[in-house]
Motif scaffolding. Structure first.
Motif, PDB file in Angstrom:
ATOM      1  N   ASP A 185       0.937  -1.162  -0.078  1.00 17.38           N
ATOM      2  CA  ASP A 185      -0.116   0.054  -0.048  1.00 17.38           C
ATOM      3  C   ASP A 185       0.924   1.199  -0.033  1.00 17.38           C
ATOM      4  OD1 ASP A 185      -1.746   1.971   0.417  1.00 17.38           O
ATOM      5  OD2 ASP A 185      -2.952   0.887   2.011  1.00 17.38           O
ATOM      6  N   LEU A 186       1.221   1.696  -1.121  1.00 14.77           N
ATOM      7  CA  LEU A 186       2.160   2.980  -1.148  1.00 14.77           C
ATOM      8  C   LEU A 186       1.472   4.290  -0.798  1.00 14.77           C
ATOM      9  CD1 LEU A 186       3.374   2.442  -4.941  1.00 14.77           C
ATOM     10  CD2 LEU A 186       4.452   1.855  -2.759  1.00 14.77           C
ATOM     11  N   ALA A 187       0.119   4.115  -0.633  1.00 16.62           N
ATOM     12  CA  ALA A 187      -0.398   5.331  -0.003  1.00 16.62           C
ATOM     13  C   ALA A 187      -0.073   5.384   1.699  1.00 16.62           C
ATOM     14  CB  ALA A 187      -1.922   5.489  -0.265  1.00 16.62           C
ATOM     15  N   ALA A 188      -0.370   4.484   2.142  1.00 13.55           N
ATOM     16  CA  ALA A 188      -0.044   4.005   3.445  1.00 13.55           C
ATOM     17  C   ALA A 188       1.345   4.299   4.058  1.00 13.55           C
ATOM     18  CB  ALA A 188      -0.357   2.562   4.173  1.00 13.55           C
ATOM     19  N   ALA A 189       2.240   3.764   3.075  1.00 15.26           N
ATOM     20  CA  ALA A 189       3.649   4.027   3.426  1.00 15.26           C
ATOM     21  C   ALA A 189       4.327   5.379   3.243  1.00 15.26           C
ATOM     22  CB  ALA A 189       4.318   3.104   2.362  1.00 15.26           C
ATOM     23  N   SER A 190       3.473   6.067   2.339  1.00 18.99           N
ATOM     24  CA  SER A 190       3.793   7.603   1.953  1.00 18.99           C
ATOM     25  C   SER A 190       3.560   8.357   3.265  1.00 18.99           C
ATOM     26  CB  SER A 190       3.399   8.047   0.718  1.00 18.99           C
ATOM     27  OG  SER A 190       3.608   9.220   0.607  1.00 18.99           O
ATOM     28  N   ALA A 191       2.239   8.136   3.724  1.00 20.18           N
ATOM     29  CA  ALA A 191       1.786   8.704   4.855  1.00 20.18           C
ATOM     30  C   ALA A 191       2.665   8.511   6.045  1.00 20.18           C
ATOM     31  CB  ALA A 191       0.178   8.124   5.223  1.00 20.18           C
ATOM     32  N   ALA A 192       2.980   7.194   6.239  1.00 22.77           N
ATOM     33  CA  ALA A 192       3.875   6.935   7.527  1.00 22.77           C
ATOM     34  C   ALA A 192       5.294   7.594   7.113  1.00 22.77           C
ATOM     35  CB  ALA A 192       4.030   5.506   7.438  1.00 22.77           C
ATOM     36  N   ARG A 193       5.746   7.638   6.074  1.00 24.43           N
ATOM     37  CA  ARG A 193       6.864   8.440   5.972  1.00 24.43           C
ATOM     38  C   ARG A 193       6.885  10.051   6.398  1.00 24.43           C
ATOM     39  NH1 ARG A 193      10.061   7.152   0.257  1.00 24.43           N
ATOM     40  NH2 ARG A 193      11.421   8.671   1.246  1.00 24.43           N
ATOM     41  N   GLU A 194       5.604  10.666   5.863  1.00 24.04           N
ATOM     42  CA  GLU A 194       5.556  11.810   6.312  1.00 24.04           C
ATOM     43  C   GLU A 194       5.281  12.107   7.753  1.00 24.04           C
ATOM     44  OE1 GLU A 194       2.063  13.605   4.425  1.00 24.04           O
ATOM     45  OE2 GLU A 194       3.058  13.141   2.354  1.00 24.04           O
ATOM     46  N   ARG A 195       4.693  11.224   8.633  1.00 30.56           N
ATOM     47  CA  ARG A 195       4.506  11.347   9.911  1.00 30.56           C
ATOM     48  C   ARG A 195       5.996  11.082  10.683  1.00 30.56           C
ATOM     49  NH1 ARG A 195      -0.355   8.087   9.022  1.00 30.56           N
ATOM     50  NH2 ARG A 195       0.666   6.341   9.244  1.00 30.56           N
TER      51      ARG A 195
END
Length: 243
Positions: free
Chosen positions: A106-116
């Protein structure tokens, strides 16, 4: 597992499907579905582990391998998760048509986690993460714990997951006197899992055998470096040098 073929056969007769997708599973991988039905079949294969799992459960390994190959040959079409698995399938079933379809993340979930993780900032001290089943025989966690005793910095190890060897791992952690630097957090899922991956300094996958290595791909999607065993399927995922 002995009663499973009869259950599947009864379900096929009752539901009358147009296609059967058999998801191979330990110990013997395939039930040989293609031999006992006229319905078209496809085998979906994470890996061929009959010999390893048979030894783990004290069963005859060579017999398990023969049963596995026999069942594999029942499918004219097979789906593998990696090129490594594809090569093994073609050895077991040379006449089969084998497609490679890797697992996704899930690239969207991964990207959001990177931002957090960027907003949170670096954690205190270095943190190594293992994410997967707590199974010593396959996952090599005994070697990982030994390696932790050789690290002299304030690096911590987080073991995320559950499995049959949780108690054995606790005993090893106690005997190695590294409990103050090892944290067992159990099963993590959803955003908590992605945050663990994104906030870790390193993900380790010290497996003795694997089929794909989904946690490695998830970590890389979060921008987290990965150190993994030099296995064929992991070389397909993890860039860099291999030893």
């Amino acid at each position: 597992q002995a009663a499973l073929p009869a259950y599947v056969a009864a379900a096929v007769r009752r539901r009358r499907p147009d296609l059967i997708v058999e998801d191979f599973a330990p110990i013997f991988s395939s039930l040989g579905v293609g031999y006992w039905t006229s319905v078209p079949t496809v085998g979906q294969v994470q890996g061929l582990f009959a010999a390893e799992k048979a030894r783990l459960y004290h069963l005859p390994a060579e017999l398990a391998k023969r049963i596995e190959a026999f069942g594999t040959r029942s499918h004219p079409h097979l789906i593998a998760v990696s090129e490594d698995v594809r090569e093994k399938l073609l050895k077991a079933a040379p006449s089969a048509e084998v497609f490679v379809l890797g697992n996704g993340v899930d690239l969207a979930a991964a990207s959001a986690a990177r931002e957090r993780a960027t907003r949170t900032g670096p954690s205190e001290g270095q943190r190594i993460l293992f994410l997967g089943r707590l199974e010593i025989d396959q996952k090599g966690l005994d070697v990982l714990l030994l390696a932790m005793t050789m690290i002299t910095t304030d690096t911590r190890l987080v073991l995320a997951g559950e499995g049959r060897d949780r108690a054995r791992l606790r005993d090893q952690i106690s005997s190695l006197d590294c409990g103050g630097r090892v944290e067992m957090v159990g099963i993590v899922s959803g955003s908590a899992k992605w945050d663990l991956l994104a906030q870790a300094d390193l993900l380790v996958l010290p497996s003795r055998y694997e089929t794909f290595g989904i946690s490695a791909l998830e970590a890389l999607a979060c921008g987290t470096p990965v150190v993994a065993s030099d296995l064929a399927c992991l070389r397909e995922l993890v860039p860099g040098q291999h030893h």
